[in-house]
Write a protein that holds these residues in place. Structure first.
Motif: not given
Length: 106
Positions: A1-7, A33-55
């Motif tokens: 998965m990648s949002c297509g934007e450089p990070h 570094k990951f927190e900064v990435h989540f602020e910039e990248c909504s697909p990764c933030l969404e995946k993080y939120g989903l995995e956090q909810a499952v956990k």
């Protein structure tokens, strides 16, 4: 998965180490570094939120169950093999070796 934007931190690196981040099993600098990435990248933030909810759901539903000692040692052994970069045999960790032949015969 990648949002297509450089990070600064690539999406694949974030997703490969997502559970280490969720479990706070990485150095603080990497967490930042990951927190900064989540602020910039909504697909990764969404995946993080989903995995956090499952956990959280698994912890709430299964958090009281005791893990059998032999299962825990098998899982930890497999994790050690993976971290060492060794090949991991494909087998079911939940069925003891002695029960496999009976299960296969059914």
């Amino acid at each position: 998965m990648s949002c297509g934007e450089p990070h600064e931190t690539d999406c694949s690196e974030v997703l490969d180490h997502l559970y280490e981040f969720l479990d706070r099993e990485m150095p603080e600098g990497d967490c930042t570094k990951f927190e900064v990435h989540f602020e910039e990248c909504s697909p990764c933030l969404e995946k993080y939120g989903l995995e956090q909810a499952v956990k959280k759901l698994v912890k709430r539903c299964c958090g009281q169950d005791d893990v059998p000692t032999d299962l825990r040692s098998k899982v930890m052994g497999r994790i050690d093999l993976i971290r060492a970069g060794e090949a991991v045999p494909e087998q079911d960790l939940t069925v003891p070796d002695t029960d496999r032949s009976a299960t296969a015969a059914e």
